[in-house]
Design a protein around this motif. Structure first.
Motif, PDB file in Angstrom:
ATOM      1  N   LYS A  53      49.189 -16.274 -26.880  1.00 49.74           N
ATOM      2  CA  LYS A  53      48.047 -15.380 -27.067  1.00 49.74           C
ATOM      3  C   LYS A  53      46.853 -16.173 -27.578  1.00 49.74           C
ATOM      4  O   LYS A  53      46.961 -16.936 -28.538  1.00 49.74           O
ATOM      5  CB  LYS A  53      48.363 -14.317 -28.139  1.00 49.74           C
ATOM      6  N   SER A  54      45.729 -16.000 -26.904  1.00 50.36           N
ATOM      7  CA  SER A  54      44.466 -16.444 -27.491  1.00 50.36           C
ATOM      8  C   SER A  54      43.524 -15.251 -27.404  1.00 50.36           C
ATOM      9  O   SER A  54      43.914 -14.202 -26.913  1.00 50.36           O
ATOM     10  CB  SER A  54      43.923 -17.655 -26.742  1.00 50.36           C
ATOM     11  N   SER A  55      42.328 -15.411 -27.838  1.00 47.28           N
ATOM     12  CA  SER A  55      41.353 -14.316 -27.930  1.00 47.28           C
ATOM     13  C   SER A  55      42.003 -12.984 -28.319  1.00 47.28           C
ATOM     14  O   SER A  55      42.029 -12.023 -27.561  1.00 47.28           O
ATOM     15  CB  SER A  55      40.540 -14.177 -26.630  1.00 47.28           C
ATOM     16  N   LEU A  56      42.564 -12.983 -29.503  1.00 51.06           N
ATOM     17  CA  LEU A  56      43.088 -11.743 -30.074  1.00 51.06           C
ATOM     18  C   LEU A  56      41.906 -10.862 -30.451  1.00 51.06           C
ATOM     19  O   LEU A  56      40.802 -11.358 -30.644  1.00 51.06           O
ATOM     20  CB  LEU A  56      43.896 -12.058 -31.334  1.00 51.06           C
ATOM     21  N   SER A  57      42.169  -9.576 -30.583  1.00 48.15           N
ATOM     22  CA  SER A  57      41.028  -8.761 -31.026  1.00 48.15           C
ATOM     23  C   SER A  57      41.063  -8.601 -32.549  1.00 48.15           C
ATOM     24  O   SER A  57      41.819  -7.831 -33.114  1.00 48.15           O
ATOM     25  CB  SER A  57      40.944  -7.452 -30.245  1.00 48.15           C
ATOM     26  N   TRP A  58      40.265  -9.431 -33.165  1.00 51.27           N
ATOM     27  CA  TRP A  58      40.241  -9.537 -34.615  1.00 51.27           C
ATOM     28  C   TRP A  58      39.306  -8.506 -35.233  1.00 51.27           C
ATOM     29  O   TRP A  58      38.321  -8.100 -34.628  1.00 51.27           O
ATOM     30  CB  TRP A  58      39.739 -10.925 -35.031  1.00 51.27           C
ATOM     31  N   GLU A  62      46.551  -7.860 -34.091  1.00 47.78           N
ATOM     32  CA  GLU A  62      47.941  -7.644 -33.706  1.00 47.78           C
ATOM     33  C   GLU A  62      48.205  -8.433 -32.436  1.00 47.78           C
ATOM     34  O   GLU A  62      47.307  -8.623 -31.621  1.00 47.78           O
ATOM     35  CB  GLU A  62      48.192  -6.160 -33.442  1.00 47.78           C
ATOM     36  N   PHE A  63      49.428  -8.901 -32.280  1.00 44.48           N
ATOM     37  CA  PHE A  63      49.762  -9.571 -31.017  1.00 44.48           C
ATOM     38  C   PHE A  63      51.179  -9.211 -30.591  1.00 44.48           C
ATOM     39  O   PHE A  63      52.060  -8.985 -31.405  1.00 44.48           O
ATOM     40  CB  PHE A  63      49.577 -11.093 -31.112  1.00 44.48           C
ATOM     41  N   ASP A  64      51.358  -9.162 -29.273  1.00 43.18           N
ATOM     42  CA  ASP A  64      52.683  -8.989 -28.686  1.00 43.18           C
ATOM     43  C   ASP A  64      53.112 -10.353 -28.155  1.00 43.18           C
ATOM     44  O   ASP A  64      52.264 -11.195 -27.863  1.00 43.18           O
ATOM     45  CB  ASP A  64      52.636  -8.019 -27.501  1.00 43.18           C
ATOM     46  N   SER A 109      54.244 -20.565 -33.117  1.00 42.33           N
ATOM     47  CA  SER A 109      53.390 -21.032 -34.216  1.00 42.33           C
ATOM     48  C   SER A 109      51.988 -20.467 -34.081  1.00 42.33           C
ATOM     49  O   SER A 109      51.580 -20.055 -32.998  1.00 42.33           O
ATOM     50  CB  SER A 109      53.284 -22.559 -34.193  1.00 42.33           C
ATOM     51  N   VAL A 110      51.273 -20.484 -35.182  1.00 42.08           N
ATOM     52  CA  VAL A 110      49.855 -20.145 -35.165  1.00 42.08           C
ATOM     53  C   VAL A 110      49.106 -21.471 -35.121  1.00 42.08           C
ATOM     54  O   VAL A 110      49.380 -22.361 -35.933  1.00 42.08           O
ATOM     55  CB  VAL A 110      49.464 -19.341 -36.429  1.00 42.08           C
ATOM     56  N   LYS A 111      48.190 -21.602 -34.152  1.00 39.03           N
ATOM     57  CA  LYS A 111      47.444 -22.856 -34.003  1.00 39.03           C
ATOM     58  C   LYS A 111      46.060 -22.702 -34.641  1.00 39.03           C
ATOM     59  O   LYS A 111      45.265 -21.853 -34.216  1.00 39.03           O
ATOM     60  CB  LYS A 111      47.308 -23.198 -32.522  1.00 39.03           C
ATOM     61  N   VAL A 148      37.247 -17.408 -36.284  1.00 40.06           N
ATOM     62  CA  VAL A 148      38.629 -16.931 -36.136  1.00 40.06           C
ATOM     63  C   VAL A 148      39.027 -16.792 -34.667  1.00 40.06           C
ATOM     64  O   VAL A 148      40.208 -16.817 -34.341  1.00 40.06           O
ATOM     65  CB  VAL A 148      38.807 -15.604 -36.907  1.00 40.06           C
ATOM     66  N   LYS A 149      38.027 -16.663 -33.791  1.00 40.69           N
ATOM     67  CA  LYS A 149      38.340 -16.421 -32.369  1.00 40.69           C
ATOM     68  C   LYS A 149      39.091 -17.587 -31.721  1.00 40.69           C
ATOM     69  O   LYS A 149      39.701 -17.426 -30.671  1.00 40.69           O
ATOM     70  CB  LYS A 149      37.063 -16.134 -31.593  1.00 40.69           C
ATOM     71  N   ASP A 150      39.022 -18.764 -32.316  1.00 41.93           N
ATOM     72  CA  ASP A 150      39.729 -19.908 -31.749  1.00 41.93           C
ATOM     73  C   ASP A 150      41.171 -20.024 -32.230  1.00 41.93           C
ATOM     74  O   ASP A 150      41.874 -20.965 -31.863  1.00 41.93           O
ATOM     75  CB  ASP A 150      38.973 -21.200 -32.061  1.00 41.93           C
ATOM     76  N   VAL A 151      41.598 -19.115 -33.082  1.00 43.28           N
ATOM     77  CA  VAL A 151      42.996 -19.152 -33.531  1.00 43.28           C
ATOM     78  C   VAL A 151      43.885 -18.632 -32.411  1.00 43.28           C
ATOM     79  O   VAL A 151      43.567 -17.621 -31.782  1.00 43.28           O
ATOM     80  CB  VAL A 151      43.161 -18.289 -34.804  1.00 43.28           C
ATOM     81  N   GLN A 152      44.985 -19.367 -32.144  1.00 41.87           N
ATOM     82  CA  GLN A 152      45.881 -18.984 -31.041  1.00 41.87           C
ATOM     83  C   GLN A 152      47.330 -18.870 -31.513  1.00 41.87           C
ATOM     84  O   GLN A 152      47.713 -19.478 -32.508  1.00 41.87           O
ATOM     85  CB  GLN A 152      45.840 -20.058 -29.940  1.00 41.87           C
ATOM     86  N   ILE A 153      48.106 -18.126 -30.743  1.00 38.36           N
ATOM     87  CA  ILE A 153      49.556 -18.076 -30.955  1.00 38.36           C
ATOM     88  C   ILE A 153      50.174 -18.904 -29.820  1.00 38.36           C
ATOM     89  O   ILE A 153      49.878 -18.679 -28.652  1.00 38.36           O
ATOM     90  CB  ILE A 153      50.090 -16.618 -30.865  1.00 38.36           C
TER      91      ILE A 153
END
Ligand SMILES: *[C@@H]1O[C@H](CO)[C@@H](O)[C@H](O)[C@H]1NC(C)=O
Ligand SMILES: *[C@@H]1O[C@H](CO)[C@@H](O)[C@H](O)[C@H]1NC(C)=O
Ligand SMILES: *[C@@H]1O[C@H](CO)[C@@H](O)[C@H](O)[C@H]1NC(C)=O
Ligand SMILES: *[C@@H]1O[C@H](CO)[C@@H](O)[C@H](O)[C@H]1NC(C)=O
Ligand SMILES: *[C@@H]1O[C@H](CO)[C@@H](O)[C@H](O)[C@H]1NC(C)=O
Length: 730
Positions: A441-446, A628-630, A645-647, A721-726
């Motif tokens: 997942k990237s670009s989560l809705s934060w 939230e992420f699936d 992991s969280v990147k 925060v938008k650059d944080v990825q799963i």
């Protein structure tokens, strides 16, 4: 005069043994001058150090399978007092990754022996070396010394642990064959050491006790801790001072990282040289510190220690194979166990200097850096030789008329006909392939919510005419504390404000005038007090609230007699040269977000007014983010083998903590890692200079759900925060 040469004719049983061969029946553990004996049989013990709170129950089973796959027969762990007894006298906490008994159950099921190092001082780059902070509040406490309050608390904890693990002891058919009291004690104090010896004698758990590096009680075996226990002289010194004890190496260092330093790496060749050299020199117990380092979740890291721990060891922090190290050392373990009976039947081994080729004089000369260790089976059925070269360059040695090339710092194991059975410099090609990394997942809705600065909220505070020590207020339940003071100064014009104060290592101090962020000062040292200064400009004002947020990066793990750990603003707070440390200060434990429990998935989202427009908080300090992420079903199901992991890389966020489903994954920090500065063992090489020391933050697999995982981040300084990825390995 007659010289009698005693040739070893003992028909001792000796060799390799695993716990599952004992089938859970009571058995005895003792030792002689060569090895630990199990039911009277000298046993080669090759151990993987895995600290249970640095991974999670779902990982333990997988880790233990990998321990077996790697050809080892023993697990070594510390017991971590400060996680089990966070508050004095509480019912011990064994939840989730603190579940020592589940860890022992799984070791038993996997057929592995256990070396339980109770300590309770463990060092371990662990917060306060494992000591609970409430010890600070006990009158006349002098840690790790012949001091009644200390001995009372330590004695109580060690006794409780010994009683609790009774079903896991060898005499009950359990996997525990060794224990440890204290750790790396070098402070003198023979009365205290004798007391430690007396304590374990009284416990009478009927397994040998070790003490690791430093002073040791008579009732214990002194073990080594180093990067190379042959080359550092331990073997010779120990054989002289403790001739009746076996050679045991509890910590072969894989090293670890600090924030702001680059990754330290150690080559598989050097590690193999140290391990096989130790076996050659008569070692009968060896442990990788660490074999799996894991992660310092929550606030468990010691001062400045990164969240990933000992990353470059046999398994990476997320449990994946570190190749070619894993397989190369696996070959060392298999050849060692195969020949364990030849090795351990022999009582003593001499190291014999061998000739080395001198290129300049074209002659063989006896060297001080090349040796042979020769073993002969008591019934003459087999013989083995190890050739050992500690030279930093390649050499040629002469052995049985053969001219043999040896790489720098290497060990050769030769069969009875002098064929090479093993060469520590030759890294094989049969490796376990690593999986490639995928973005889940990237670009989560934060959403964002800014922590209020002014303190005008419903959080309990303590007012005092002096600056209070941080741990005394927080008990280290949280790592942040606010210090606020009302400043009344007639200011006619814009002015410079100069602040100078006494501060503690491994901390950040964030300054705010009313709501406005004025920057931070960071003390990146691992230990010590420092005078820090901060200058900023303020606009014309008469009165303002000065708020200082003190952030702890963990408590130093080196704890000695009169060395209590403390944090926060330590006093001497000068504002434009005026000491205001006795003004009325307001102290607040933690942030409002902590008090509201916003990281907890069971707490309603609307306890704070989350804002969808995260863009406007870019570069704003003290902002909470939630999303939230699936994850695809096959990822969540396989999270043990395909770690998630969280990147958080440079350019995204700066520093803070990240929580998944309420669990604190630990501190993140994207400050670049410097390559300058040495690591105690010269074998280490720094890697990835200038990159953040850590980018991936591991999520324990049982926390990865298929649907609606809640991720919360508290960012201290500001970022995107938008650059944080799963991410995951697939
Ligand atoms: C420990 O052993 C040494 C050497 O045998 C002996 O001199 C000393 O008295 C012993 N200490 C105690 C406390 O038993
Ligand atoms: C041993 O081998 C080295 C490297 O091949 C060579 O330089 C040297 O001459 C040899 N020495 C003898 C005595 O054969
Ligand atoms: C050991 O391995 C190194 C590296 O492959 C090689 O240079 C050396 O010649 C080998 N020595 C022997 C005796 O096999
Ligand atoms: C900790 O706080 C208590 C109660 O507020 C106080 O009596 C004690 O002196 C403090 N200790 C330290 C080390 O600051
Ligand atoms: C504060 O610091 C600034 C910059 O270092 C300096 O120019 C100024 O004179 C200082 N002011 C006071 C009041 O000390």
């Amino acid at each position: 005069m007659i010289f009698l040469t005693t040739i070893s004719v003992s028909k001792k049983e000796a060799g390799w043994l695993t716990y599952d061969e004992l089938a859970g029946k009571p058995y005895t553990v003792a030792y002689d001058d060569r090895a630990i004996t199990i039911n009277g049989k000298r046993t080669m013990l090759l151990a993987a150090v895995i600290h249970y709170p640095r991974s999670s129950p779902a990982m333990w089973k997988d880790l233990f399978n990998k321990v077996k796959l790697n050809g080892l027969n023993t697990i070594q762990t510390y017991v971590f007092w400060n996680i089990h007894e966070k508050k004095r006298g509480q019912k011990y906490n064994f939840d989730f990754n603190y579940d020592l008994f589940r860890f022992l159950d799984l070791a038993r099921e996997a057929g592995l022996f256990v070396n339980l190092r109770i300590g309770p001082y463990v060092c371990a780059e662990w917060n306060y070396g494992g000591l609970p902070v409430w010890l600070n509040n006990i009158p006349n406490m002098a840690f790790r010394s012949n001091n009644e309050p200390w001995k009372k608390e330590m004695g109580r904890f060690v006794t409780d642990v010994a009683r609790m693990v009774e079903p896991y002891l060898a005499r009950r058919g359990g996997p525990i064959i060794l224990s440890q009291i204290e750790n790396e004690f070098r402070d003198g104090d023979p009365e205290y050491i004798n007391w430690c010896g007396k304590l374990i004698e009284d416990l009478n758990i009927q397994v040998p006790w070790i003490m690791c590096s430093g002073d040791s009680a008579n009732q214990t075996i002194l073990a080594c801790n180093s990067c190379n226990c042959v080359d550092d002289g331990f073997v010779e010194e120990h054989s002289t001072k403790h001739p009746h004890q076996p050679l045991m190496w509890t910590e072969n260092e894989g090293w670890f990282e600090q924030w702001g330093t680059a990754q330290a790496t150690r080559s598989p060749q050097d590690l193999a040289y140290s391990v096989l050299g130790w076996i050659a020199a008569g070692g009968s117990y060896h442990a990788y510190y660490m074999w799996h380092g894991g992660n310092n979740y929550g606030l468990s890291a010691a001062s400045m220690i990164t969240t990933k721990y000992a990353y470059d060891v046999n398994l990476h922090s997320d449990g994946t194979f570190n190749e070619p190290k894993f397989s190369h050392l696996g070959n060392v373990h298999r050849i060692t166990s195969k020949y364990a009976s030849v090795l351990l039947q022999q009582d003593k081994v001499e190291r014999v200097p061998i000739p080395v080729w001198n290129q300049h004089t074209s002659q063989w000369v006896i060297s001080t850096e090349q040796f042979a260790y020769e073993y002969t089976h008591t019934n003459g059925s087999h013989s083995l030789t190890f050739l050992y070269s500690k030279s930093k360059v390649q050499v040629n040695v002469l052995y049985h008329h053969l001219n043999i090339t040896m790489s720098a710092k290497s060990v050769l194991m030769l069969d009875r006909d002098d064929t090479v059975l093993f060469n520590t410099s030759q890294v094989g090609s049969t490796l376990i392939r690593s999986k490639s990394q995928q973005i889940v997942k990237s670009s989560l809705s934060w959403k964002a919510w800014k922590e209020p600065i002014d303190g005008l909220n419903k959080v309990p505070v303590i007012k005092s005419n002096q600056l209070l020590e941080q741990l005394n207020v927080t008990q280290d339940d949280v790592n942040r504390m606010w210090y606020r003071v009302q400043v009344n100064q007639q200011v006619d014009d814009d002015q410079d404000v100069n602040i100078s104060f006494k501060a503690r290592h491994g901390s950040a101090y964030l300054f705010f005038v009313n709501d406005e962020f004025k920057g931070q000062v960071v003390s990146m040292e691992q230990v010590g007090d420092f005078k820090l200064t901060k200058n900023f400009k303020i606009l014309k004002k008469n009165n303002y609230i000065l708020s200082v947020l003190s952030v702890s990066f963990g408590l130093h793990n080196g704890v000695h007699k009169n060395q209590k750990e403390y944090k926060g603003i330590l006093g001497e707070f000068l504002l434009n040269n005026k000491d205001i440390s006795h003004d009325l200060w307001t102290h607040q434990k933690g942030l409002l977000g902590d008090h509201l429990g916003i990281v907890d998935p069971n707490v309603r989202m609307d306890v704070v007014p989350w804002d969808d427009d995260v863009e406007k908080y870019k570069n704003t300090p003290l902002v909470w983010y939630v999303a939230e992420f699936d994850v695809p079903n096959k990822v969540s199901q396989l999270a043990v083998n395909n770690p998630v992991s969280v990147k958080i890389d440079q350019g995204s966020l700066h520093r803070g903590h990240v929580f998944v489903n309420g669990f604190d994954l630990g501190m993140y920090y994207t400050t670049p890692g410097k390559c300058e500065g040495s690591v105690p063992c010269s074998e280490f090489v720094k890697d990835m200079c200038g990159k953040p020391t850590q980018i991936y933050y591991h999520i324990p697999p049982e926390l990865v759900k298929e649907r609606r995982n809640k991720i919360v981040i508290i960012e201290e300084i500001g970022g995107n925060v938008k650059d944080v990825q799963i991410v995951s390995n697939e």
